[in-house]
Motif scaffolding. Structure first.
Motif, PDB file in Angstrom:
ATOM      1  N   SER A   1      -0.043 -32.816 -51.762  1.00  0.00           N
ATOM      2  CA  SER A   1       0.259 -32.935 -53.234  1.00  0.00           C
ATOM      3  C   SER A   1       1.529 -34.148 -53.249  1.00  0.00           C
ATOM      4  CB  SER A   1       0.780 -31.748 -53.831  1.00  0.00           C
ATOM      5  OG  SER A   1      -0.100 -30.766 -53.959  1.00  0.00           O
TER       6      SER A   1
ATOM      7  N   GLN B   1       8.547 -42.447 -62.154  1.00  0.00           N
ATOM      8  CA  GLN B   1       7.334 -41.950 -62.588  1.00  0.00           C
ATOM      9  C   GLN B   1       7.242 -41.681 -64.248  1.00  0.00           C
ATOM     10  OE1 GLN B   1       6.499 -38.113 -60.820  1.00  0.00           O
ATOM     11  NE2 GLN B   1       4.673 -37.687 -61.825  1.00  0.00           N
ATOM     12  N   GLU B   2       8.495 -41.832 -64.772  1.00  0.00           N
ATOM     13  CA  GLU B   2       8.315 -41.947 -66.245  1.00  0.00           C
ATOM     14  C   GLU B   2       7.718 -43.039 -66.823  1.00  0.00           C
ATOM     15  OE1 GLU B   2      12.160 -43.648 -64.940  1.00  0.00           O
ATOM     16  OE2 GLU B   2      11.022 -41.631 -64.429  1.00  0.00           O
TER      17      GLU B   2
ATOM     18  N   TRP C   1       4.920 -43.998 -66.271  1.00  0.00           N
ATOM     19  CA  TRP C   1       3.465 -43.749 -66.625  1.00  0.00           C
ATOM     20  C   TRP C   1       3.296 -43.065 -67.820  1.00  0.00           C
ATOM     21  CZ3 TRP C   1       5.006 -45.356 -61.729  1.00  0.00           C
ATOM     22  CH2 TRP C   1       4.370 -45.949 -61.139  1.00  0.00           C
TER      23      TRP C   1
ATOM     24  N   GLY D   1       3.710 -40.104 -68.612  1.00  0.00           N
ATOM     25  CA  GLY D   1       3.093 -38.706 -68.633  1.00  0.00           C
ATOM     26  C   GLY D   1       1.723 -38.571 -68.084  1.00  0.00           C
ATOM     27  N   LYS D   2       1.022 -39.749 -67.853  1.00  0.00           N
ATOM     28  CA  LYS D   2      -0.377 -39.941 -67.559  1.00  0.00           C
ATOM     29  C   LYS D   2      -0.665 -39.449 -65.929  1.00  0.00           C
ATOM     30  CE  LYS D   2      -1.628 -41.093 -71.734  1.00  0.00           C
ATOM     31  NZ  LYS D   2      -2.297 -40.068 -72.457  1.00  0.00           N
ATOM     32  N   LEU D   3       0.399 -39.569 -65.191  1.00  0.00           N
ATOM     33  CA  LEU D   3       0.089 -39.298 -63.640  1.00  0.00           C
ATOM     34  C   LEU D   3       0.056 -37.715 -63.458  1.00  0.00           C
ATOM     35  CD1 LEU D   3       2.105 -41.912 -61.733  1.00  0.00           C
ATOM     36  CD2 LEU D   3      -0.038 -41.846 -62.327  1.00  0.00           C
ATOM     37  N   THR D   4      -1.087 -37.337 -63.850  1.00  0.00           N
ATOM     38  CA  THR D   4      -1.163 -35.746 -63.539  1.00  0.00           C
ATOM     39  C   THR D   4      -1.175 -35.460 -61.820  1.00  0.00           C
ATOM     40  OG1 THR D   4      -3.422 -35.905 -63.166  1.00  0.00           O
ATOM     41  CG2 THR D   4      -2.741 -35.599 -65.575  1.00  0.00           C
ATOM     42  N   GLU D   5      -1.022 -34.285 -61.477  1.00  0.00           N
ATOM     43  CA  GLU D   5      -1.077 -33.822 -60.289  1.00  0.00           C
ATOM     44  C   GLU D   5      -2.470 -34.144 -59.497  1.00  0.00           C
ATOM     45  OE1 GLU D   5      -0.976 -29.605 -57.602  1.00  0.00           O
ATOM     46  OE2 GLU D   5      -0.229 -29.616 -59.407  1.00  0.00           O
ATOM     47  N   GLU D   6      -3.506 -33.931 -60.327  1.00  0.00           N
ATOM     48  CA  GLU D   6      -4.903 -34.397 -59.903  1.00  0.00           C
ATOM     49  C   GLU D   6      -4.841 -35.943 -59.432  1.00  0.00           C
ATOM     50  OE1 GLU D   6      -9.644 -33.990 -61.009  1.00  0.00           O
ATOM     51  OE2 GLU D   6      -8.018 -33.529 -62.493  1.00  0.00           O
ATOM     52  N   ARG D   7      -4.709 -36.821 -60.314  1.00  0.00           N
ATOM     53  CA  ARG D   7      -4.424 -38.186 -59.965  1.00  0.00           C
ATOM     54  C   ARG D   7      -3.674 -38.783 -58.968  1.00  0.00           C
ATOM     55  NH1 ARG D   7      -7.599 -40.915 -63.415  1.00  0.00           N
ATOM     56  NH2 ARG D   7      -6.532 -42.964 -62.653  1.00  0.00           N
ATOM     57  N   THR D   8      -2.556 -37.846 -58.606  1.00  0.00           N
ATOM     58  CA  THR D   8      -1.919 -38.378 -57.679  1.00  0.00           C
ATOM     59  C   THR D   8      -1.876 -37.719 -56.422  1.00  0.00           C
ATOM     60  OG1 THR D   8      -0.072 -36.766 -58.520  1.00  0.00           O
ATOM     61  CG2 THR D   8       0.146 -38.937 -59.404  1.00  0.00           C
TER      62      THR D   8
END
Length: 453
Positions: free
Chosen positions: A123, A130-131, A133, A135-142
């Protein structure tokens, strides 16, 4: 190549003469296609569990363009990740120059480009600004890309295909037949690797049959006949030696020397093997063989010499805290001397030692491969040597292996000749060769063996 007959469509047809074209060995298109069609679909032996015994320990494993990080994420769990940062694609852990792979211990994996940080579960735990982005950087995408990982025989196995079936099914029947040898308890005595000038299949086929022994290693013929067999075992294959009635166990690795006095020939063969191959035996076996002439009468029948030799070696090892597994002779005979685990691993097994070969392509060049060999044995608790993978030039390997290297380089060049019509392997002694290509063709869609009419 002249097509000599119909494509082999069933494994039992491999008992008859077949031919295999050179495409799989020399074609650049075939070599490039292997990445997508083969290496990304199969279970691959990637390392030993003892190499990552502590939480946070990791190793990397590379095949063509793919690199995988394998980490002990907790006391009871292994995880494997694609070795690439999801931000800009930088490789996260670099292989030190001249090393086979990277190895170490980490609490976090930090990308050297922009500092994105990942924990032992893969993870992402830190992204600078990070702000930005929105809010588009989800846990899955990162998160790091996951790779399937499992264990058997003391090895770590990976599969790049997220839809791949379980390792336990993939390894059958090899796993069930090899389990009694308790390979997971052995530790490496030495580990060597080299980038060699031949295709990985040419390298594998230099070791997966016994037909070459009398010509390539003629010195071994002083100790006995080495006529052997090869058998298809589904996706895999195994080889062994022919043996006379009453000595069926000689189909396996720990076999007796021949001649009028098997006491002497067994000692001579063990001594020669230790000094010139440094594989397939241990010092305990060598010393037990040396004692045979003092412990047995000259006219002792061969089966009794074999029984005494192995019992003497077993007792000597037990006295120093090394306990061999007990494997029934009929089971030992059935397993033979070694197994070819599809596509690229060979395990030469015995109750107290093993020799493992591993073959990989080098940069999708059909004329090069990464060749690896490692020798294992049983050690008293806490006394196994610390070993690393050592890059070893061909001329610095044990003499017997140098003989095989000479063949490997010459075969690769010979297969490029316009006069080469395709291999014609011995249907009994070299059946493992067409067995490999029979299974390769299922993945690659080309190169299947053809019947010789």
């Amino acid at each position: 190549m002249t097509e000599m007959g119909k494509i082999v469509e069933a494994a039992d047809e491999l008992t008859a003469p077949v031919t295999i074209g050179p495409e799989a060995y020399i074609s650049e298109d075939y070599a490039r296609a292997e990445g997508e069609k083969l290496w990304s679909k199969v279970w691959l032996q990637a390392g030993r569990l003892e190499d990552i015994s502590n939480v946070g320990d990791f190793i990397t494993y590379d095949v063509l363009n793919d690199s995988v990080i394998i980490m002990r994420s907790s006391e009871t769990e292994l995880r494997a990740f694609h070795n690439v940062c999801p931000h800009r694609g930088r490789r996260l852990i670099d292989t030190p120059k001249g090393k086979r792979n990277a190895r170490g211990n980490k609490t976090n994996i930090v990308c050297g480009f922009h500092g994105w940080t990942f924990d032992r579960q893969g993870s992402c735990t830190y992204i600078e600004h990070q702000e930005d982005w929105q809010g588009k950087l989800t846990e899955e995408r990162t998160a790091l890309g996951k790779v399937q990982v499992d264990t058997w025989g003391g090895w770590i196995w990976i599969n790049l295909d997220p839809e791949a079936g379980p390792l336990a099914e993939y390894l059958e029947p090899a796993a069930s037949l090899l389990d009694p040898f308790e390979l997971q308890n052995m530790r490496p005595r030495w580990r060597k690797w080299v980038v060699f000038d031949c295709n990985w299949k040419v390298a594998m086929e230099a070791f997966n049959e016994t037909y070459h022994v009398s010509t390539t290693h003629p010195e071994f013929m002083e100790f006995g006949q080495f006529r052997g067999w090869g058998r298809n075992q589904g996706l895999h294959s195994n080889i062994g030696y022919d043996a006379p009635k009453g000595r069926e166990e000689d189909q396996a690795k720990l076999r007796l020397g021949a001649g009028d006095d098997p006491r002497k020939s067994t000692w001579e063969m063990q001594d020669f093997t230790w000094k010139n191959a440094n594989t397939n035996t241990t010092m305990t076996l060598v010393e037990a063989a040396k004692r045979l002439v003092d412990e047995l009468p000259e006219d002792t029948p061969a089966p009794e010499v074999s029984k005494h030799w192995l019992a003497s070696a077993r007792a000597a090892d037990e006295a120093r805290g090394v306990v061999w597994p007990v494997v029934a002779p009929e089971h030992t005979a059935k397993t033979g001397t070694s197994w070819q685990i599809f596509p690229n691993t060979q395990i030469g097994h015995a109750v107290n030692n093993m020799l493992v070969y591993h073959y990989r392509p080098y940069k999708a060049d059909p004329n090069k491969c990464i060749f690896e060999a490692s020798v294992y044995e049983l050690y008293p608790e806490g006394e196994a040597p610390e070993t690393e993978w050592e890059y070893t030039e061909p001329n610095d390997w044990p003499p017997v292996l140098q003989q095989d290297f000479n063949n490997m380089a010459a075969v690769q060049e010979g297969m490029k000749s316009s006069g080469f019509r395709g291999t014609q392997p011995n249907p009994y002694m070299e059946r493992t060769v067409p067995s490999l290509h029979y299974n390769l063709a299922k993945f690659m869609g080309t190169g299947a063996p053809r019947k010789i009419d």
